[in-house]
Scaffold this motif. Structure first.
Motif, PDB file in Angstrom:
ATOM      1  N   SER A  59      33.507  55.619  74.523  1.00 39.67           N
ATOM      2  CA  SER A  59      34.357  56.772  74.184  1.00 39.67           C
ATOM      3  C   SER A  59      35.097  56.557  72.863  1.00 39.67           C
ATOM      4  O   SER A  59      35.315  57.503  72.118  1.00 39.67           O
ATOM      5  CB  SER A  59      35.353  57.057  75.313  1.00 39.67           C
ATOM      6  OG  SER A  59      36.354  56.075  75.367  1.00 39.67           O
ATOM      7  N   LEU A  60      35.469  55.314  72.573  1.00 40.64           N
ATOM      8  CA  LEU A  60      36.166  55.029  71.317  1.00 40.64           C
ATOM      9  C   LEU A  60      35.247  55.185  70.107  1.00 40.64           C
ATOM     10  O   LEU A  60      35.693  55.518  69.022  1.00 40.64           O
ATOM     11  CB  LEU A  60      36.731  53.603  71.336  1.00 40.64           C
ATOM     12  CG  LEU A  60      37.875  53.344  72.307  1.00 40.64           C
ATOM     13  CD1 LEU A  60      38.188  51.850  72.369  1.00 40.64           C
ATOM     14  CD2 LEU A  60      39.110  54.143  71.909  1.00 40.64           C
ATOM     15  N   LEU A  61      33.960  54.935  70.295  1.00 38.74           N
ATOM     16  CA  LEU A  61      33.027  54.912  69.169  1.00 38.74           C
ATOM     17  C   LEU A  61      32.256  56.212  68.961  1.00 38.74           C
ATOM     18  O   LEU A  61      31.907  56.544  67.828  1.00 38.74           O
ATOM     19  CB  LEU A  61      32.034  53.766  69.360  1.00 38.74           C
ATOM     20  CG  LEU A  61      32.650  52.381  69.374  1.00 38.74           C
ATOM     21  CD1 LEU A  61      31.618  51.347  69.822  1.00 38.74           C
ATOM     22  CD2 LEU A  61      33.208  52.028  68.010  1.00 38.74           C
ATOM     23  N   SER A  62      31.971  56.930  70.027  1.00 40.27           N
ATOM     24  CA  SER A  62      31.088  58.097  69.912  1.00 40.27           C
ATOM     25  C   SER A  62      31.651  59.179  68.996  1.00 40.27           C
ATOM     26  O   SER A  62      30.890  59.891  68.353  1.00 40.27           O
ATOM     27  CB  SER A  62      30.761  58.667  71.291  1.00 40.27           C
ATOM     28  OG  SER A  62      31.932  59.091  71.948  1.00 40.27           O
ATOM     29  N   GLY A  63      32.966  59.289  68.910  1.00 39.52           N
ATOM     30  CA  GLY A  63      33.568  60.286  68.025  1.00 39.52           C
ATOM     31  C   GLY A  63      33.655  59.850  66.579  1.00 39.52           C
ATOM     32  O   GLY A  63      34.076  60.621  65.728  1.00 39.52           O
ATOM     33  N   ARG A  64      33.228  58.635  66.287  1.00 39.66           N
ATOM     34  CA  ARG A  64      33.307  58.100  64.923  1.00 39.66           C
ATOM     35  C   ARG A  64      31.961  58.050  64.225  1.00 39.66           C
ATOM     36  O   ARG A  64      31.817  57.390  63.198  1.00 39.66           O
ATOM     37  CB  ARG A  64      33.908  56.695  64.960  1.00 39.66           C
ATOM     38  CG  ARG A  64      35.341  56.686  65.417  1.00 39.66           C
ATOM     39  CD  ARG A  64      36.010  55.341  65.444  1.00 39.66           C
ATOM     40  NE  ARG A  64      35.381  54.295  64.673  1.00 39.66           N
ATOM     41  CZ  ARG A  64      35.602  53.007  64.841  1.00 39.66           C
ATOM     42  NH1 ARG A  64      36.442  52.596  65.763  1.00 39.66           N
ATOM     43  NH2 ARG A  64      34.991  52.111  64.110  1.00 39.66           N
TER      44      ARG A  64
END
Length: 152
Positions: free
Chosen positions: A81-86
């Motif tokens: 979740s921390l990475l998918s939006g980046r």
């Protein structure tokens, strides 16, 4: 000179290390296995990065180093979740690609499972890794790598 795509692997319990290395021979990628010191590997070929054994140390290393376009292989939904939006491609060892659009639902399911465990309920764990899971992983990883190779 362009930077190679980087694959970061949450390696403490990753069952597809060999598949990742095999894909790395087909595409120009840098592969790093991130693990805690508690999981030191005997086959250190320079691709292994060890971090403290503290909770979330591996996740924090990956969060701090993964950049848009890189690939992260993890089973950890919180890390995903921390990475998918980046703009980071996040892939599970079973070949499931985590997307930003699905993360709310994924994290809510994780919350419900944790709540049930805290209440003394039993929650089934993941099924045993199958050959079809490995095949799906190889295909998903190669698809992401080939897409990115076309952008170079």
């Amino acid at each position: 000179m362009t930077k190679n795509l980087t694959v970061y692997v949450d390696a403490d319990a990753c069952p597809v290390k060999e598949e990742i290395l095999a894909a790395g021979t087909l595409y120009p990628v840098d592969i790093f296995f991130i693990a805690s010191y508690a999981h030191v590997s005997n086959n250190d070929d320079g691709r292994w990065i060890y971090v403290d054994s503290e909770s979330e140390a591996v996740d924090m290393y990956i969060v701090n180093h993964a950049q848009s376009g890189d690939i992260v292989v993890t089973q950890d939904h919180g890390l995903a979740s921390l990475l998918s939006g980046r703009g980071v491609y996040v892939l599970s060892p079973r070949g499931i690609t985590f997307s930003e659009q699905e993360m709310d639902h994924t994290l809510f399911r994780r919350f419900l499972s944790a709540k049930q465990r805290r209440a003394g309920g039993r929650v089934k764990g993941p099924r045993k890794m199958s050959e079809s899971d490995r095949t799906r992983f190889r295909e998903s990883l190669k698809r992401i790598l080939s897409i990115n190779e076309g952008k170079r």
